[in-house]
Design a protein around this motif. Structure first.
Motif, PDB file in Angstrom:
ATOM      1  N   VAL A 120     -41.683  -7.973  14.142  1.00 53.23           N
ATOM      2  CA  VAL A 120     -41.213  -9.318  13.502  1.00 53.23           C
ATOM      3  C   VAL A 120     -41.545 -10.517  14.023  1.00 53.23           C
ATOM      4  O   VAL A 120     -42.141 -10.446  15.154  1.00 53.23           O
ATOM      5  CB  VAL A 120     -39.473  -9.104  14.002  1.00 53.23           C
ATOM      6  CG1 VAL A 120     -38.740  -7.947  13.354  1.00 53.23           C
ATOM      7  CG2 VAL A 120     -39.455  -8.983  15.804  1.00 53.23           C
ATOM      8  N   GLU A 121     -41.528 -11.425  13.187  1.00 52.28           N
ATOM      9  CA  GLU A 121     -41.932 -12.842  13.659  1.00 52.28           C
ATOM     10  C   GLU A 121     -43.583 -12.811  13.934  1.00 52.28           C
ATOM     11  O   GLU A 121     -43.976 -13.300  14.897  1.00 52.28           O
ATOM     12  CB  GLU A 121     -41.362 -13.337  14.805  1.00 52.28           C
ATOM     13  CG  GLU A 121     -39.778 -13.703  14.461  1.00 52.28           C
ATOM     14  CD  GLU A 121     -38.895 -14.295  15.611  1.00 52.28           C
ATOM     15  OE1 GLU A 121     -39.447 -15.080  16.204  1.00 52.28           O
ATOM     16  OE2 GLU A 121     -37.717 -14.153  15.526  1.00 52.28           O
ATOM     17  N   ALA A 122     -44.355 -11.900  13.209  1.00 52.97           N
ATOM     18  CA  ALA A 122     -45.659 -11.935  13.474  1.00 52.97           C
ATOM     19  C   ALA A 122     -46.628 -12.877  12.780  1.00 52.97           C
ATOM     20  O   ALA A 122     -46.018 -13.860  12.187  1.00 52.97           O
ATOM     21  CB  ALA A 122     -46.122 -10.474  12.773  1.00 52.97           C
ATOM     22  N   HIS A 123     -47.746 -13.194  13.259  1.00 51.30           N
ATOM     23  CA  HIS A 123     -48.727 -13.992  13.016  1.00 51.30           C
ATOM     24  C   HIS A 123     -48.541 -15.396  13.301  1.00 51.30           C
ATOM     25  O   HIS A 123     -49.094 -16.304  12.923  1.00 51.30           O
ATOM     26  CB  HIS A 123     -48.820 -13.969  11.231  1.00 51.30           C
ATOM     27  CG  HIS A 123     -49.098 -12.779  10.615  1.00 51.30           C
ATOM     28  ND1 HIS A 123     -50.494 -12.109  10.801  1.00 51.30           N
ATOM     29  CD2 HIS A 123     -48.560 -11.977   9.850  1.00 51.30           C
ATOM     30  CE1 HIS A 123     -50.541 -11.000  10.278  1.00 51.30           C
ATOM     31  NE2 HIS A 123     -49.225 -10.785   9.587  1.00 51.30           N
ATOM     32  N   ARG A 124     -47.861 -15.463  14.575  1.00 51.05           N
ATOM     33  CA  ARG A 124     -47.711 -16.641  15.356  1.00 51.05           C
ATOM     34  C   ARG A 124     -48.373 -16.187  16.693  1.00 51.05           C
ATOM     35  O   ARG A 124     -47.963 -15.057  17.188  1.00 51.05           O
ATOM     36  CB  ARG A 124     -46.338 -17.163  15.563  1.00 51.05           C
ATOM     37  CG  ARG A 124     -45.616 -17.391  14.365  1.00 51.05           C
ATOM     38  CD  ARG A 124     -46.284 -18.475  13.366  1.00 51.05           C
ATOM     39  NE  ARG A 124     -46.158 -19.650  14.215  1.00 51.05           N
ATOM     40  CZ  ARG A 124     -46.851 -20.756  13.710  1.00 51.05           C
ATOM     41  NH1 ARG A 124     -47.691 -20.828  12.586  1.00 51.05           N
ATOM     42  NH2 ARG A 124     -47.003 -21.797  14.625  1.00 51.05           N
ATOM     43  N   ALA A 125     -49.256 -17.067  17.288  1.00 49.54           N
ATOM     44  CA  ALA A 125     -49.977 -16.673  18.336  1.00 49.54           C
ATOM     45  C   ALA A 125     -49.104 -15.908  19.678  1.00 49.54           C
ATOM     46  O   ALA A 125     -49.164 -14.808  20.174  1.00 49.54           O
ATOM     47  CB  ALA A 125     -50.884 -17.719  19.022  1.00 49.54           C
ATOM     48  N   LEU A 126     -48.191 -16.636  19.990  1.00 45.54           N
ATOM     49  CA  LEU A 126     -47.270 -16.276  21.095  1.00 45.54           C
ATOM     50  C   LEU A 126     -46.515 -14.930  20.843  1.00 45.54           C
ATOM     51  O   LEU A 126     -46.106 -14.042  21.535  1.00 45.54           O
ATOM     52  CB  LEU A 126     -46.212 -17.212  21.630  1.00 45.54           C
ATOM     53  CG  LEU A 126     -45.360 -16.967  22.883  1.00 45.54           C
ATOM     54  CD1 LEU A 126     -46.639 -16.725  23.984  1.00 45.54           C
ATOM     55  CD2 LEU A 126     -44.899 -18.206  23.216  1.00 45.54           C
ATOM     56  N   ASN A 127     -46.064 -14.902  19.579  1.00 49.54           N
ATOM     57  CA  ASN A 127     -45.192 -13.674  19.098  1.00 49.54           C
ATOM     58  C   ASN A 127     -46.291 -12.654  18.888  1.00 49.54           C
ATOM     59  O   ASN A 127     -45.606 -11.458  19.106  1.00 49.54           O
ATOM     60  CB  ASN A 127     -44.774 -13.874  17.601  1.00 49.54           C
ATOM     61  CG  ASN A 127     -43.587 -15.036  17.624  1.00 49.54           C
ATOM     62  OD1 ASN A 127     -43.140 -15.085  18.748  1.00 49.54           O
ATOM     63  ND2 ASN A 127     -43.253 -15.621  16.545  1.00 49.54           N
ATOM     64  N   ASP A 128     -47.246 -12.691  18.532  1.00 49.42           N
ATOM     65  CA  ASP A 128     -48.499 -11.556  18.672  1.00 49.42           C
ATOM     66  C   ASP A 128     -48.527 -11.050  19.850  1.00 49.42           C
ATOM     67  O   ASP A 128     -48.900  -9.905  19.980  1.00 49.42           O
ATOM     68  CB  ASP A 128     -49.582 -12.058  17.806  1.00 49.42           C
ATOM     69  CG  ASP A 128     -49.567 -11.954  16.293  1.00 49.42           C
ATOM     70  OD1 ASP A 128     -48.466 -11.779  16.031  1.00 49.42           O
ATOM     71  OD2 ASP A 128     -50.512 -12.485  15.580  1.00 49.42           O
ATOM     72  N   CYS A 129     -48.806 -12.080  20.873  1.00 54.51           N
ATOM     73  CA  CYS A 129     -49.106 -11.692  22.200  1.00 54.51           C
ATOM     74  C   CYS A 129     -47.616 -10.765  22.629  1.00 54.51           C
ATOM     75  O   CYS A 129     -47.961  -9.597  23.483  1.00 54.51           O
ATOM     76  CB  CYS A 129     -49.129 -12.691  23.217  1.00 54.51           C
ATOM     77  SG  CYS A 129     -50.593 -13.706  22.945  1.00 54.51           S
ATOM     78  N   ARG A 130     -46.676 -11.312  22.326  1.00 59.82           N
ATOM     79  CA  ARG A 130     -45.424 -10.470  22.827  1.00 59.82           C
ATOM     80  C   ARG A 130     -45.384  -9.005  22.223  1.00 59.82           C
ATOM     81  O   ARG A 130     -45.237  -8.094  22.823  1.00 59.82           O
ATOM     82  CB  ARG A 130     -44.181 -11.328  22.389  1.00 59.82           C
ATOM     83  CG  ARG A 130     -42.811 -10.694  22.797  1.00 59.82           C
ATOM     84  CD  ARG A 130     -41.655 -11.285  22.253  1.00 59.82           C
ATOM     85  NE  ARG A 130     -41.552 -11.421  20.915  1.00 59.82           N
ATOM     86  CZ  ARG A 130     -41.313 -10.413  20.010  1.00 59.82           C
ATOM     87  NH1 ARG A 130     -41.134  -9.142  20.425  1.00 59.82           N
ATOM     88  NH2 ARG A 130     -41.158 -10.846  18.744  1.00 59.82           N
TER      89      ARG A 130
END
Length: 76
Positions: free
Chosen positions: A53-63
């Motif tokens: 969920v909420e992928a392709h945003r740097a911080l979200n991808d790190c999470r």
């Protein structure tokens, strides 16, 4: 995808502190347990049981990748 990410990091002033460090690409240099169709983050999340969920945003991808790592018993 370390090569993709490096393009962004190289534009930041912090690059001078990071450029000598080894990069490990979770797409190309890490063998994930289980069967993957491809080595995309979405496929890794699906294989590891992590909601993608909420992928392709740097911080979200790190999470997301951190959540996948937390599901791996032995990272050696």
């Amino acid at each position: 995808n370390a090569e993709f990410d490096k393009k962004f990091i190289k534009t930041l002033s912090i690059w001078q502190y990071l450029n000598h460090l080894p990069w490990i690409c979770t797409r190309d240099h890490f063998k994930w347990p289980g069967q993957l169709f491809r080595n995309r983050l979405q496929d890794v999340c699906n294989a590891m049981g992590v909601p993608y969920v909420e992928a392709h945003r740097a911080l979200n991808d790190c999470r997301l990748i951190a959540d996948c790592f937390s599901k791996v018993g032995d990272l050696e």
